[in-house]
Design an enzyme around this catalytic site. Sequence first.
Site, PDB file in Angstrom:
ATOM      1  CG  HIS A   1      38.683  32.064  40.239  1.00  0.00           C
ATOM      2  ND1 HIS A   1      38.680  32.852  41.365  1.00  0.00           N
ATOM      3  CD2 HIS A   1      39.340  32.767  39.282  1.00  0.00           C
ATOM      4  CE1 HIS A   1      39.321  33.994  41.103  1.00  0.00           C
ATOM      5  NE2 HIS A   1      39.730  33.962  39.833  1.00  0.00           N
TER       6      HIS A   1
ATOM      7  CB  SER B   1      38.840  37.033  38.884  1.00  0.00           C
ATOM      8  OG  SER B   1      40.174  36.575  38.901  1.00  0.00           O
TER       9      SER B   1
ATOM     10  CD  GLU C   1      37.373  34.096  44.303  1.00  0.00           C
ATOM     11  OE1 GLU C   1      37.691  32.946  43.933  1.00  0.00           O
ATOM     12  OE2 GLU C   1      37.837  35.126  43.781  1.00  0.00           O
TER      13      GLU C   1
END
Length: 308
Positions: free
Chosen positions: A278, A115, A209
């Site tokens: 995630h 992230s 992503e």
Amino acid sequence: MNTAPLKTIIPPALRRGDAVALIAPSGPLNANISIGIQWLRDAGLRVVCATDIKRRDNYLAGVDSRRLQELHDCFSDSNIKAVIAVRGGFGSARLLPFIDFKLLEKNPKILLGFSDLTALLNAVTFRTGLITWHGPMLSTIIRDGRATLNNCLTALSPCRPSPLKVRRLEIIRPGQAAGRLMGGNLTTLVHLLATPYEPDWQQTILFIEDINEPVYRVDRLLTHLQQAGRLEQAAGVIVGDFLNSDLRTLADIELIWQRVLELTKEEVPVWANFPVSHGADNVMLPIGASVLMDSNAGVLRFQEDCLI
């Protein structure tokens, strides 16, 4: 941007009895991590955790100088073998101008997160050559269960990663491609463009992503990468999950896949539905490692050791 090739630095593997440090380089900790700490101890690891790990400064886990000190202290301590982020959020990019990359280079060890940590992981690999690890953080390990922790520890054990074959892989453009793994959160990667911490995109296997980004925003990010001349440098592209309540149908997801096809060269293999996200499907990937996209077998092959 400096594109001189760096010598790959392989960190030591994690072994039973080793010390792991927990850090908060981004957003403030918003969950109880005691169970995760116990799981690490149950696995035979010693856990080092700052007494103020739950510190908060608005949307950050403390002021920049404190978060930077925590990172430097972990890499200065020869007893610590792995540094694991407790959560993402925002803030690791703020540290990049002040990181002592020479310190990290001279004291190689496992650095794990994803992230917002995409900025830190790729910058460290690009500036030092150290392989870093994109994978679950302590907060997501707790959310997803002990099996996730076991998968992480297996990946960080002293052995070459096994060829990675995933169940629901979609090969949307076949082909073979070799290169070094680079990537993570798409939004964070785009924010590294034209900074001194932008990684070298040439001959990379790019994985991406994101979360909470509707299709048109993902399109905007991908278009930015293409118009900046970055996508054309990638040898292969691996598309992970784009988790969002607005992406309700396969048709929505396929719009992203189609846009990646439109923006990449015809000889560049493109895979989708890869378990990097995630969500619970978030495999461990060593940034900076040499890999081969083998579309014939549907397997990502590791060409070298990622830990020693």
